[in-house]
Design a protein around this motif. Structure first.
Motif, PDB file in Angstrom:
ATOM      1  N   ARG A 263      -1.902   9.086   4.915  1.00 54.28           N
ATOM      2  CA  ARG A 263      -0.903   8.993   3.849  1.00 54.28           C
ATOM      3  C   ARG A 263      -0.541  10.415   3.436  1.00 54.28           C
ATOM      4  O   ARG A 263      -1.383  11.322   3.514  1.00 54.28           O
TER       5      ARG A 263
ATOM      6  N   TRP B 235       4.751  -5.287  11.570  1.00 56.45           N
ATOM      7  CA  TRP B 235       3.599  -5.139  12.452  1.00 56.45           C
ATOM      8  C   TRP B 235       3.889  -5.828  13.769  1.00 56.45           C
ATOM      9  O   TRP B 235       3.883  -7.056  13.865  1.00 56.45           O
TER      10      TRP B 235
ATOM     11  N   GLU C 151       0.851  -1.195   0.000  1.00 56.22           N
ATOM     12  CA  GLU C 151       0.000   0.000   0.000  1.00 56.22           C
ATOM     13  C   GLU C 151       0.888   1.247   0.000  1.00 56.22           C
ATOM     14  O   GLU C 151       1.803   1.348   0.804  1.00 56.22           O
TER      15      GLU C 151
ATOM     16  N   ARG D  60       2.064   4.671   0.973  1.00 55.81           N
ATOM     17  CA  ARG D  60       1.839   5.443   2.196  1.00 55.81           C
ATOM     18  C   ARG D  60       2.429   6.857   2.137  1.00 55.81           C
ATOM     19  O   ARG D  60       1.995   7.742   2.853  1.00 55.81           O
TER      20      ARG D  60
ATOM     21  N   GLN E  81       7.146   2.275  10.354  1.00 54.98           N
ATOM     22  CA  GLN E  81       6.487   1.251   9.540  1.00 54.98           C
ATOM     23  C   GLN E  81       6.789   1.440   8.054  1.00 54.98           C
ATOM     24  O   GLN E  81       6.091   0.901   7.199  1.00 54.98           O
ATOM     25  N   LEU E  82       7.787   2.240   7.758  1.00 56.20           N
ATOM     26  CA  LEU E  82       8.213   2.438   6.364  1.00 56.20           C
ATOM     27  C   LEU E  82       9.730   2.567   6.354  1.00 56.20           C
ATOM     28  O   LEU E  82      10.287   3.385   7.089  1.00 56.20           O
TER      29      LEU E  82
ATOM     30  N   ASP F  35      11.320   0.307   9.348  1.00 56.45           N
ATOM     31  CA  ASP F  35      10.127  -0.549   9.381  1.00 56.45           C
ATOM     32  C   ASP F  35      10.349  -1.683  10.358  1.00 56.45           C
ATOM     33  O   ASP F  35      11.185  -2.548  10.124  1.00 56.45           O
TER      34      ASP F  35
ATOM     35  N   THR G 209       4.145  -0.082   1.938  1.00 60.41           N
ATOM     36  CA  THR G 209       4.334  -1.002   3.058  1.00 60.41           C
ATOM     37  C   THR G 209       5.274  -2.155   2.711  1.00 60.41           C
ATOM     38  O   THR G 209       5.796  -2.818   3.607  1.00 60.41           O
ATOM     39  N   LYS G 210       5.472  -2.396   1.418  1.00 62.93           N
ATOM     40  CA  LYS G 210       6.327  -3.527   1.034  1.00 62.93           C
ATOM     41  C   LYS G 210       7.573  -3.123   0.267  1.00 62.93           C
ATOM     42  O   LYS G 210       8.222  -3.958  -0.371  1.00 62.93           O
TER      43      LYS G 210
ATOM     44  N   GLU H  77       2.402   5.808  13.206  1.00 58.32           N
ATOM     45  CA  GLU H  77       3.255   4.832  12.503  1.00 58.32           C
ATOM     46  C   GLU H  77       4.137   5.561  11.489  1.00 58.32           C
ATOM     47  O   GLU H  77       5.186   5.066  11.104  1.00 58.32           O
TER      48      GLU H  77
END
Lengths: 329, 329
Positions: free
Chosen positions: A224, B161, A147, A149, B233-234, B158, A245-246, B212
């Motif tokens: 975001r 989670w 996703e 962000r 988280q990034l 990151d 996120t990835k 986050e």
């Protein structure tokens, strides 16, 4: 089977038109038939340089050239509205340089006429059509970075202190936002698929009253964000970073879109290098010609509603700064 | 002539303290005499690993060790205030990890006590003391990039989670701003020499209620700006760019300050590469020891008023998001 030829006219025999015209040679099925401007001599010089059959010293003559299918508008943005209205009234399809107009009201006016007359109209946001940018959108659609962000994108250059330049002249719609900022703002619209839910901004308004530099913080649903900066008085590193996120995507000098790099957290890195011979304006020309051949009235890559929304965003930002142009009155 | 030896205590036998202790070996005149924490076993293990003479299972014992001149506080920030108050009351000089405290009120409380007791206190903002960062400040002071107009700096990583992590736990002052954001926020304070005149911000508050990721837009007088982003988280590219009227400076992975590149518009490019053996915590230790030797009560590199102003900025940002910690109540 060869594609149907489309006959092009050029309005505004200046710098950006010369770049467009050089690239039009790479666009299949494009035939350049005329160039027009307010100065006949300049138009004739341009016609001679680029081997264009006819040159006109007024927009009226260009609109009356019945052979022309589509006109590229490369004039200064303060006269885009009048230019495009005249061309649309004559039934000419139009692709118009960015910034599309001075403000959203002007954009609304020409979009409304294009829809009434059922004539093709498109903002010449050439960056969007570049293969590396299309690849970026493909990576995102394929979930390669999860996703999205956060986006960062800048476009800043330094013209030095030149109060006589159109870029610093409020009467000519000067300032960094409209000239440089349109790129990162449009890119944010592309990446997030729409307008921000909250716009925060700051500008340095210089002696001539326009923004010499600006910084934007756009918020989208779910926290975001897009951090966008631009300048006409600061030479910046004009890269874009898209964080998901990835993983993330890096687009060096993003508005010229010559390459893009995918850095997934897991899996193999990917990249695209575009060694195109054209500078990159041929792709938008091809999109416009394909639309005409297919009877489409706008581009799905840069739809008119999005162009309008982007102009509304620029209006909101200028309002936050108290920066008004004559066209706003 | 060798420098006067300073005897160090360590409070909090954890990850960051182990990094600090390893680097203390590179700081001339530092002697490590004790480590303390709430868990004696852990303190003893830490003492054994780093060859520290004494280990304590309480902060009281550490404060009562009359040999200790200065204590490094490497505990979690929710207990910094109580830790530092106890140490100052015992007359121990303190350098305390960042974020300095949970909020400005706590910072004010410990700064006030340090000044009353006339005991040295400093925020352990180690980045500021690194040779490449000092070189950056020298380039700026020498006018190499003209007037500074814009800063960009990010720190995002990151952790995946992990709701059980302290980084996502509101009770432990979790969130990207306090843990990661302190670096770009402090860097902006360093570069612009003070607090912003306007603070704009956005955050993604996640399921646990903390941020986050965040994006900040700071405005300074004259439309100068800082665009700062951070995340837990990034995974981001954590570079800083400082743009001035005469060029720019690039600091890759700025908070670790291993190198810096000067790109002037005119004149020769310059760079600095720091191949230090230490990770970089030795410089802040040396500053603290020099201050003690010279009878200074704070560091001029990171003065207490600036530490407080930074905490006030963080408070303002959290208020904009509605993010409150137990310590704020």
């Amino acid at each position: 089977m060869s594609v149907q030829t489309m006959k092009w006219g050029i309005l505004g025999p200046g710098w950006i038109s010369s770049k467009f015209v050089k690239d039009l040679a790479f666009a299949e099925g494009a035939e350049l038939v005329a160039v027009g401007g307010r100065n006949l001599e300049k138009a004739e010089r341009f016609a001679k340089e680029y081997n264009i059959p006819r040159a006109y010293g007024s927009i009226e003559e260009l609109t009356q050239d019945s052979e022309i299918d589509i006109v590229y508008v490369g004039t200064l943005h303060p006269i885009h509205k009048d230019n495009v209205l005249a061309l649309l009234r004559a039934g000419k399809a139009v692709i118009c340089e960015k910034p599309f107009t001075m403000n959203a009201a002007e954009a609304r006016e020409i979009i409304t006429l294009a829809r009434e007359k059922r004539v093709f109209l498109m903002e010449a946001m050439w960056t969007r059509f570049l293969p590396p940018i299309l690849k970026v959108m493909e990576w995102i659609a394929d979930g390669k970075i999860g996703e999205v962000r956060m986006l960062k994108a800048d476009f800043g250059f330094d013209i030095g202190w030149a109060p006589e330049s159109r870029l610093l002249d409020p009467a000519l719609g000067g300032g960094a936002l409209l000239d440089a900022g349109i790129y990162p703002v449009s890119f944010a619209s592309l990446i997030f698929g729409g307008a921000p839910s909250k716009i925060m901004s700051s500008a340095r308004l210089g002696e001539t009253g326009v923004d010499e530099q600006f910084s934007l913080l756009f918020e989208y649903e779910g926290g975001r964000t897009a951090s966008l900066n631009g300048a006409v008085q600061l030479e910046m590193v004009n890269d874009a970073y898209i964080y998901g996120t990835k993983g993330h995507i890096h687009v060096p000098n993003f508005l010229f879109g010559k390459s893009a790099y995918l850095h997934p957290k897991q899996g193999a890195a990917e990249s695209i290098e575009d060694d195109r011979e054209a500078e990159g304006y041929s792709f938008e020309a091809e999109e416009a010609m394909n639309a005409l051949r297919e009877g489409r009235l706008e581009s799905s890559i840069i739809p008119l509603d999005e162009t309008l929304a982007i102009m509304e965003t620029l209006d909101t930002i200028r309002k936050q700064w108290g920066l008004r142009y004559p066209a706003d009155e």
